[in-house]
Design a protein around this motif. Structure first.
Motif, mmCIF file in Angstrom:
data_model
loop_
_atom_site.group_PDB
_atom_site.id
_atom_site.type_symbol
_atom_site.label_atom_id
_atom_site.label_comp_id
_atom_site.label_asym_id
_atom_site.label_seq_id
_atom_site.Cartn_x
_atom_site.Cartn_y
_atom_site.Cartn_z
ATOM 1 N N TYR A 282 -15.851 11.147 -4.181
ATOM 2 C CA TYR A 282 -17.083 11.767 -3.702
ATOM 3 C C TYR A 282 -16.734 13.124 -3.133
ATOM 4 O O TYR A 282 -15.972 13.246 -2.180
ATOM 5 C CB TYR A 282 -17.779 10.872 -2.675
ATOM 6 C CG TYR A 282 -18.235 9.582 -3.310
ATOM 7 C CD1 TYR A 282 -19.367 9.558 -4.115
ATOM 8 C CD2 TYR A 282 -17.509 8.412 -3.165
ATOM 9 C CE1 TYR A 282 -19.775 8.398 -4.747
ATOM 10 C CE2 TYR A 282 -17.909 7.241 -3.788
ATOM 11 C CZ TYR A 282 -19.035 7.242 -4.575
ATOM 12 O OH TYR A 282 -19.423 6.094 -5.201
ATOM 13 N N SER B 176 -22.239 10.249 -9.804
ATOM 14 C CA SER B 176 -22.922 9.280 -8.957
ATOM 15 C C SER B 176 -24.147 9.925 -8.337
ATOM 16 O O SER B 176 -24.193 11.145 -8.125
ATOM 17 C CB SER B 176 -21.968 8.808 -7.842
ATOM 18 O OG SER B 176 -22.662 8.201 -6.784
ATOM 19 N N TYR B 177 -25.134 9.092 -8.038
ATOM 20 C CA TYR B 177 -26.325 9.588 -7.344
ATOM 21 C C TYR B 177 -25.936 10.268 -6.032
ATOM 22 O O TYR B 177 -26.553 11.250 -5.625
ATOM 23 C CB TYR B 177 -27.285 8.425 -7.080
ATOM 24 C CG TYR B 177 -28.516 8.832 -6.291
ATOM 25 C CD1 TYR B 177 -29.566 9.500 -6.912
ATOM 26 C CD2 TYR B 177 -28.616 8.560 -4.930
ATOM 27 C CE1 TYR B 177 -30.687 9.883 -6.204
ATOM 28 C CE2 TYR B 177 -29.738 8.941 -4.213
ATOM 29 C CZ TYR B 177 -30.763 9.596 -4.856
ATOM 30 O OH TYR B 177 -31.868 9.982 -4.136
ATOM 31 N N TYR B 178 -24.900 9.754 -5.409
ATOM 32 C CA TYR B 178 -24.489 10.298 -4.115
ATOM 33 C C TYR B 178 -23.756 11.624 -4.240
ATOM 34 O O TYR B 178 -23.467 12.267 -3.241
ATOM 35 C CB TYR B 178 -23.644 9.268 -3.364
ATOM 36 C CG TYR B 178 -24.410 8.005 -3.107
ATOM 37 C CD1 TYR B 178 -25.446 7.982 -2.168
ATOM 38 C CD2 TYR B 178 -24.154 6.849 -3.826
ATOM 39 C CE1 TYR B 178 -26.188 6.839 -1.952
ATOM 40 C CE2 TYR B 178 -24.888 5.690 -3.616
ATOM 41 C CZ TYR B 178 -25.906 5.694 -2.674
ATOM 42 O OH TYR B 178 -26.643 4.564 -2.468
ATOM 43 N N ASN B 179 -23.444 12.035 -5.470
ATOM 44 C CA ASN B 179 -22.846 13.349 -5.701
ATOM 45 C C ASN B 179 -23.836 14.316 -6.345
ATOM 46 O O ASN B 179 -23.441 15.335 -6.906
ATOM 47 C CB ASN B 179 -21.602 13.222 -6.590
ATOM 48 C CG ASN B 179 -20.348 12.943 -5.781
ATOM 49 O OD1 ASN B 179 -20.286 13.241 -4.588
ATOM 50 N ND2 ASN B 179 -19.347 12.368 -6.422
ATOM 51 N N LYS C 35 -32.062 3.032 -1.934
ATOM 52 C CA LYS C 35 -31.285 4.073 -2.607
ATOM 53 C C LYS C 35 -31.357 5.386 -1.839
ATOM 54 O O LYS C 35 -30.422 6.193 -1.883
ATOM 55 C CB LYS C 35 -31.832 4.248 -4.031
ATOM 56 C CG LYS C 35 -31.231 5.370 -4.844
ATOM 57 C CD LYS C 35 -31.911 5.443 -6.202
ATOM 58 C CE LYS C 35 -31.374 6.602 -7.034
ATOM 59 N NZ LYS C 35 -32.039 6.678 -8.364
ATOM 60 N N TYR C 36 -32.456 5.594 -1.140
ATOM 61 C CA TYR C 36 -32.696 6.861 -0.457
ATOM 62 C C TYR C 36 -32.345 6.792 1.039
ATOM 63 O O TYR C 36 -32.733 7.657 1.806
ATOM 64 C CB TYR C 36 -34.158 7.273 -0.626
ATOM 65 C CG TYR C 36 -34.590 7.295 -2.076
ATOM 66 C CD1 TYR C 36 -34.182 8.310 -2.926
ATOM 67 C CD2 TYR C 36 -35.391 6.284 -2.607
ATOM 68 C CE1 TYR C 36 -34.559 8.326 -4.260
ATOM 69 C CE2 TYR C 36 -35.770 6.292 -3.940
ATOM 70 C CZ TYR C 36 -35.354 7.322 -4.758
ATOM 71 O OH TYR C 36 -35.717 7.333 -6.079
ATOM 72 N N GLU D 188 -26.217 11.014 9.475
ATOM 73 C CA GLU D 188 -26.345 11.986 8.389
ATOM 74 C C GLU D 188 -27.466 12.980 8.646
ATOM 75 O O GLU D 188 -27.321 14.185 8.380
ATOM 76 C CB GLU D 188 -26.595 11.236 7.071
ATOM 77 C CG GLU D 188 -26.466 12.085 5.826
ATOM 78 C CD GLU D 188 -26.618 11.275 4.561
ATOM 79 O OE1 GLU D 188 -26.431 11.853 3.475
ATOM 80 O OE2 GLU D 188 -26.936 10.060 4.637
ATOM 81 N N LYS E 184 -26.827 13.628 1.016
ATOM 82 C CA LYS E 184 -26.715 13.248 -0.406
ATOM 83 C C LYS E 184 -27.992 13.510 -1.194
ATOM 84 O O LYS E 184 -27.959 13.551 -2.421
ATOM 85 C CB LYS E 184 -26.321 11.782 -0.540
ATOM 86 C CG LYS E 184 -27.320 10.789 0.044
ATOM 87 C CD LYS E 184 -26.864 9.367 -0.205
ATOM 88 C CE LYS E 184 -27.741 8.341 0.499
ATOM 89 N NZ LYS E 184 -27.448 8.287 1.946
#
Length: 380
Positions: free
Chosen positions: A91, A186-189, A256-257, A263, A299
């Motif tokens: 990540y 990835s969604y987180y990237n 997911k969100y 953060e 993210k």
């Protein structure tokens, strides 16, 4: 609208029989959804029956021994072979944009003919069929309203599959529109992926007027977007899309969100435009790249872009007096699709339908119908 006639039924039955007659590679779960992906060109035919991204069986028939046939074959094998590779960066941080560029777009002429609009489409390494659908539908015209348009697909890496990387390299040799860096896709990237795209535009196409970021499951009506941009008095200081005001962070860890208090500690996000489709003028692209290392990392890419611009005192604006950016799937009808810019959540077959509908309908007639509807509702 695609009509399912006797010829289509016969072809589907033949495909089903051929797939069911092939050796089974993985024992399927008959309680779960099956997906059939097909691809065809003048050089090859292919079909994969899959479940949860694992191939159950496949068909491949090569008609001519050329590169595109090889590409179809490799794409059919993406989930069959997993050869260990050195793992990509897991990540990435926006403070470290130094991960190696694996694939870089070559099919452009930014130096001699800068594009008016560069479209950045976030995609996944294994989604060749989706990218192929985009290239043959809303992204097929590289000159719209007399202005050059450039489409670039943004990808990370997929751990553990060398055959997939070979397929991507073959795809890039054919189309030259893939930008890939060595971090996990990835969604987180997604924030890192988007900044990668903005950085590439700033370096390779600094003469562009606008950048439009969107996702691979979005239908984009470029024929509607370009005239809206061209009617502006200047081509600077624009941040527009589906505007969200006082959006609240999701605090449910199962979502997911989900965004933790660590953060993002505040109760509301600054104004931002949905990541399904937003436009940035080139001056703001430079500003975002300059300020992004100083902005709190998050993210959610669309929120992060809004945070960067909020730091600069830039707020989203509206490109039209009526809504044209939709972050959900608009019900299928030719007139609404001819008047919108984005509709979210479409599969490849639906992209083909939407593009055909837009090409066949009279936008002038649709405008008149829309005005009549607004008049009836008392909005004009």
């Amino acid at each position: 609208m695609v009509e399912w006639d006797k010829k289509a039924t016969k072809a589907f039955e033949a495909l089903k029989e051929a797939l069911c007659s092939n050796p089974v590679l993985v024992v399927p779960d008959f309680e779960k959804e099956f997906i059939v992906q097909t691809d065809a060109s003048e050089v090859g035919l292919g079909a994969v029956l899959s479940q949860e991204l694992k191939a159950i069986t496949l068909l491949y028939q090569q008609r001519h021994c050329v590169l595109l046939g090889y590409l179809i074959f490799l794409s059919s094998l993406l989930f069959l072979c997993e050869v260990p590779l050195d793992p990509p960066n897991q990540y990435g941080s926006i403070l470290n944009m130094s991960s190696p560029v694996t694939l870089s777009p070559w099919n452009h002429n930014c130096s001699s003919e800068p594009p008016f609009l560069v479209i950045l489409v976030t995609s996944e390494p294994y989604s060749f069929i989706v990218r192929k659908a985009i290239r043959s539908t809303w992204a097929k015209n590289r000159v719209v309203a007399g202005k050059p348009v450039l489409i670039i697909f943004l990808l990370g890496s997929f751990p553990g599959s060398s055959i997939q990387q070979v397929a991507l390299a073959a795809e890039d040799r054919v189309y030259g529109d893939v930008l890939q860096r060595d971090f996990v896709d990835s969604y987180y990237n997604l924030t890192l992926k988007t900044l990668m795209g903005l950085q590439w535009v700033a370096q390779a196409c600094p003469g562009a007027s606008y950048v439009f970021k969107t996702d691979s499951d979005v239908f984009v009506n470029i024929q509607r977007l370009l005239p809206l941009l061209l009617r502006r008095a200047t081509h600077t200081h624009l941040y527009t899309g589906r505007v969200s005001l006082e959006g609240e962070p999701v605090r449910n860890p199962n979502s997911k969100y989900y965004v933790s208090k660590t953060e993002f500690p505040f109760d509301y996000y600054p104004p931002f435009c949905s990541g399904t489709g937003y436009v940035l003028s080139m001056d703001l692209v430079w500003d975002i790249l300059t300020v992004s290392p100083t902005v709190r990392e998050i993210k959610l890419e669309d929120v992060f872009i809004g945070m960067c611009l909020n730091t600069l005192g830039v707020q989203p604006s509206y490109l039209s007096s009526v809504q044209v950016f939709y972050n959900y799937m608009v019900p299928f009808h030719p007139c609404p699709y001819s008047l919108l810019v984005t509709s979210h959540g479409l599969r490849p077959a639906q992209l083909h339908w939407a593009q055909k509908a837009v090409e066949r309908v009279s936008r002038d007639r649709c405008f008149q119908e829309q005005l009549a509807d607004l008049n009836v509702m008392g909005e004009i």
